[in-house]
Design a protein around this motif. Structure first.
Motif, short mmCIF file in Angstrom:
data_model
loop_
_atom_site.label_atom_id
_atom_site.label_comp_id
_atom_site.label_asym_id
_atom_site.label_seq_id
_atom_site.Cartn_x
_atom_site.Cartn_y
_atom_site.Cartn_z
N GLN A 170 -13.35 -38.29 -20.37
CA GLN A 170 -12.12 -37.32 -20.32
C GLN A 170 -11.19 -37.44 -21.50
N GLY A 200 -7.46 -36.15 -22.23
CA GLY A 200 -5.96 -35.46 -21.71
C GLY A 200 -6.41 -35.01 -20.48
N GLY A 259 -4.41 -39.57 -24.75
CA GLY A 259 -5.16 -40.59 -24.00
C GLY A 259 -6.51 -40.00 -23.75
N GLY A 260 -7.44 -40.90 -22.97
CA GLY A 260 -8.70 -40.40 -22.62
C GLY A 260 -9.19 -41.65 -21.86
N SER A 261 -10.55 -41.33 -21.45
CA SER A 261 -11.37 -42.50 -20.64
C SER A 261 -12.73 -42.32 -21.05
N THR A 279 -9.53 -46.66 -18.81
CA THR A 279 -8.58 -45.82 -19.36
C THR A 279 -7.94 -46.11 -20.51
N LEU A 280 -7.84 -45.23 -21.83
CA LEU A 280 -7.30 -45.88 -23.00
C LEU A 280 -6.06 -44.88 -23.04
#
Lengths: 383, 383, 383, 383
Positions: free
Chosen positions: C158, C160, C207-209, C299-300
């Motif tokens: 993921q 955004g 952000g994202g994961s 998650t980052l």
């Protein structure tokens, strides 16, 4: 970090004060499947127990161990083994004079200075009573080591200026428990006993030493450098109450030997593997076990609690005063120290057996298979 | 290494099985001079105790803690604090069907596969009963933190699909203990209770989550990288039984925020020190506390022990069978998990307070000076 | 304790600042006999290397690793592996404005407050550049795990609000390296790339994961309670820079599932061993691996260094000011975070493989026998 | 765990083989704000450097240390200090005969048996060359200790049967560096030198010992029991290559002293604090420092590498053979061991200074305030 833990994989954690409600010890990292009962542990506890002879304190402690967890149907489960030993015969009254007037060369002053307070009854946390926990944990370590063919034993080899001649491992096993001093050389034992009695009468105490040896230790225990077998034995033995010196192999004497004299040539054993002709190296080379017996000595200073009058300084009143440590004390430490030294030796060795993969950390092999499945750690392919 | 230790300087070591004789916990590294009684600890134990309401197991455990060492005249002595909690109401019979037929999603199979055996009564070592030890240790950590002006609290913010609106720290302190669900938002608490009751009737259980917050945490806690405050909180919270997710600050939601949205601008506080305008960062920047409140969430899956019939595979008989977990179980975990999450938060923070030198490792300042000398650790020149 | 160590038996120790002379990593506890070259490590370093695409910082670092010790004739010797990676393209000038005016949501302020100073060039010790060390150590761990049949892989699931559909482990292995975003779902990867480009133009970040999975993990890894596999994974992943959430199995979603829905029934595998019908538990039961794939998400948050103007407070001048972080920065972190997450997963698993005795701590089996004797650790009787 | 780490809070991690590319050492836990340069470290490295006199190996190693991280503007930053020392003058050829024919009493056999292989050039990881790392780390520890008013020094007090008379701490500081043997008693130093020369001519080597002393150590260092000051010193000193005995205070001699003789009465010092009349206890009581000087001895056996012919067993050929260790070796170890023993003493003491809160773990007080804010760890209220 307040010093109540020992071991990297075979982990011992302790609590308790000499005159507190109970002593306690939690052993983590003992593999599942080891047959273990309170009796196995009690045997060693009885060897360090007070009141066992004329030359030990008359404090009456049964030192009955109670296992609270980690055992099922007589076998370890691989989870923490909690043990508690009640304190029964504590008489703190005699210690009141010393609350603010530290006993000479005891931990009274240093504990109070460090913590601003201390449990003063019977020496509290600084008392050698703590070693009841070590012996309990050591008894479990010994059982694991026995299964791996490792035997270890200690005996008292010197009291004051009376030194025992060299005795074999077999003799130590055969005779060290035959007398109150725990010296494997009967004649020397008698002389030691007389010497101790003499100092006891004078209201004084005397120092001595313990010789230890382990046989059947495989090659390869010990990690290079800071975690060498000798370094970890050094920590283990120097932790023993009243210890002022630790030596292995030639020990202190090595300073007077030449390289040619001390070096052990190599020959082949019956299996065609290299083996040292002698064992001046004490079973450890480059910090790692060589397969030869590991032996050494621990020096214990004289008990600091003596009836003889001594001077102390009371920090409350600001006065100097003469005091006599009445209480109930040992005139000499090595006899009761023997099982303690064996315990620390066992705890050090079993830890390295786990660290080197020689003992499976999850479960021993001869365990009861009752709930077993095929997923044995030593069977990664689940065959 | 079998996982019964937590903390670097404030060290907790535990033992015990659900249906064993007793649970036990040894706390090392608590400075001397902290006023501490069994009552201080009991208060939190009663919050996680079984049988406290309709939505908790009916197992009748008083969970009375007994302190065996480390306390004198009502104050800690700086030496290990040994605590034992007896197990009173264990009925293992109901578990016999599961000895070789693992309960779905329990630790039954993994423990037996790892150790070749397991203590099966009540889940043995894998039971959440272990957390009684954590709460006991956490209560001591909380007392130390309070003296440093650090307050922490948790409450249940979601059960199933019922989510509580955001509530303030003040509201959590005021209302979280007012209802059985431990949700600080009364209206939501009622809905949660109904939902739980419904699943309970169906013989099923439901998941949920706990929100935690700490205020008054000074700037500078946490070591860079592997020992960052977030990394150690991650370990602490993921150790809580049934936890499947740990989040702090924006948590999972951060994946949808832009840098400009999430970044917190700087302004000056009344002392002229830089302070963030907002706290989207959750009180931790670069792994180190920023002085802002630390907050986050922990997700606990539904209890695995349910009356509803499920399929298991008996490795002794080789047969598949339907089984129902009768026993006495919680239909939902967060309500009793609140004090556990608070305990792990407290243990993590107090450890960093010691590691950063903010709490003196030897003795707290307001200790009783009775045995004090001038050698105070914070007074190296002995003035 | 300043946080530069990871692992109990497979120990990683790091040093280095973003704009310092070099980064360095020492790996201890890697068994002897593993075939290892700088190329093996370089492969993963190149995956996290800056300047590899439009969506990564343009900083030009070759990141060539130099092994200084622990290898002989292409195989590990069982002694520490020292590695050094020179920093080549450091331009600290751009950071001068921030020395006393902390960048929003960076570690600038917390580091200065904790240590009273900090290495400010490029973020110094708080920079994600540190992860070059983790990837180097992780590459060694991966090689050990491969020999045990353990495979692990991560990809970006993921960015955004653009989320990739679920993809199989095979697809991740096949496609995650085919695009700059490292998303194993090609169509989604394209959309992610467009979204990133858009934020990049705006001078913002997003952000994202990252989704990770490990297959072939044997049953029995993880110690009960504090050292459970989930707890240690929690610490490992929460240490990854910019991580705000760690989840495994159902993760956060588990809060909405009932026990009946989430519980995984048991059936028998082809070997007649119990095996779960599903894997909603994420490969971990009671904190111990179940033999099923271990999967989860990290998650980052969005990169904090953005060109967009932000407010900061200069503690020297006492003035508020607008600043723009020029430098050279990533608009999104997950693409370069993939090898970092894989490294932390590998380091955690290899440590437990050693702790459970599945990997021999002294030497792997397929080592070169050149200097071998018969005293193999797995051969205690020297047969 | 392969033994390359020392220290709990002041953590040293090392790598390197005698004939490898480089030696390396990472120091973590050194507070920020300590003025430190490569010169500070080089001074001690030069004291242990080879080729410094007739009685040391002629191997030509400049031992120039290069600091890679952790320093800024001449002060430590509180983050890891990475150091690398290149190996320049390695000539492995001479060691080929010993690859499968272990040198007597060396680590050759045990390393090969443990790891199945070993780095054989110059002894590889088992070489005393490793101590260059210890001395580098120790130099940093010494600087920290000096700021706290702690001074420490060692000198050679015995070689073979030549023993130096007791000398004062002042004399040790004044004279130990005046001669090649590093004995603070000039006349004895001459005799020692002659003795060494004599053994050197014979192609043999000789043992000896080092006396160490630390002054200014505050009361209260050391944790009770397993982490007592004596236990940790025991580990530290027994890790020194070739050490076979560690003693403190009366050491081995204590076995012949009575309690009355050894006990140190208490009086008051000028500040009215209790102080021992004598120091037979060696500065440690109950495992905790008493404020008196800490002193003891370390025994180092004779170097095992000697030109004299010795017998070895070649495990490849299965033949016994005579061999001579040519190489370049020291005829005696204590002279170069002096800085090594000082380093281990310093590392042990600084660790306890941090553990007791006497040295602030985050930052020393006299640091440069350039980037300082008001959030000083010793100022929790941010005043």
């Amino acid at each position: 970090m307040n010093g109540n833990r020992f071991g990297r994989l075979f982990q011992v954690t302790t609590f308790g004060e000499s005159h507190g409600e109970a002593m306690g010890c939690t052993v983590s990292g003992c593999p599942a499947g080891l047959e273990l009962s309170e009796e196995d542990i009690q045997a060693d506890l009885d060897r360090r127990k007070p009141g066992q002879s004329m030359i030990t304190t008359s404090r009456g402690e049964p030192d009955d161990v109670s296992i609270k967890s980690g055992i099922q149907d007589g076998y370890t489960t691989g989870t923490p083994i909690g043990m508690v030993i009640q304190n029964k015969d504590a008489r703190s009254g005699k210690y009141e004079p010393f609350i603010t007037a530290p006993r000479p060369s005891h931990g009274d002053f240093t504990y109070s200075a460090k913590f601003g307070t201390r449990n003063w009854g019977g020496g509290g946390r600084s008392s050698a009573r703590e070693t009841v926990n070590w012996v309990a944990a050591g008894a479990i370590a010994k059982k694991l080591l026995e299964q791996e063919g490792i035997e270890l034993k200690a005996h008292v080899n010197q009291i004051g200026d009376i030194e025992a001649p060299e005795v074999s491992f077999e003799e130590i096993k055969a005779h060290s428990e035959e007398n109150d001093v725990r010296c494997a050389h009967p004649e020397t034992a008698e002389q030691m006993q007389e010497l101790i009695a003499q100092y006891q009468e004078e209201g004084d105490s005397i120092g001595g030493s313990i010789y230890f040896e382990a046989q059947g230790v495989p090659v390869g225990l010990g990690a290079p450098r800071f975690d060498s077998l000798s370094a970890r034995l050094g920590q283990a033995m120097m932790a023993v109450p009243a210890t002022t010196a630790f030596e292995f192999g030639l020990g202190r004497e090595a300073r007077e030997w030449t390289g040619k004299e001390r070096n052990d040539d190599w020959e082949f054993d019956s299996d065609g593997n290299p083996t040292p002709v002698e064992n001046d190296h004490g079973g450890i080379q480059g910090g790692i076990s060589s397969g030869e017996p590991i032996y050494g000595e621990v020096t214990l200073h004289a008990p600091t609690s003596i009836p003889k009058s001594q001077q102390t300084a009371d920090w409350e009143t600001g006065e100097l005063k003469e005091e006599q440590v009445i209480g109930r004390h040992d005139p000499v430490l090595p006899p009761r120290g023997v099982p303690v030294v064996e315990a620390m030796l066992a705890l050090t060795l079993v830890d390295f057996m786990l660290l080197s993969g020689r003992i499976n950390p999850d479960r021993v092999d001869d365990q009861p298979g009752e709930y077993d499945t095929d997923y044995h750690p030593s069977n990664p392919n689940n065959e």
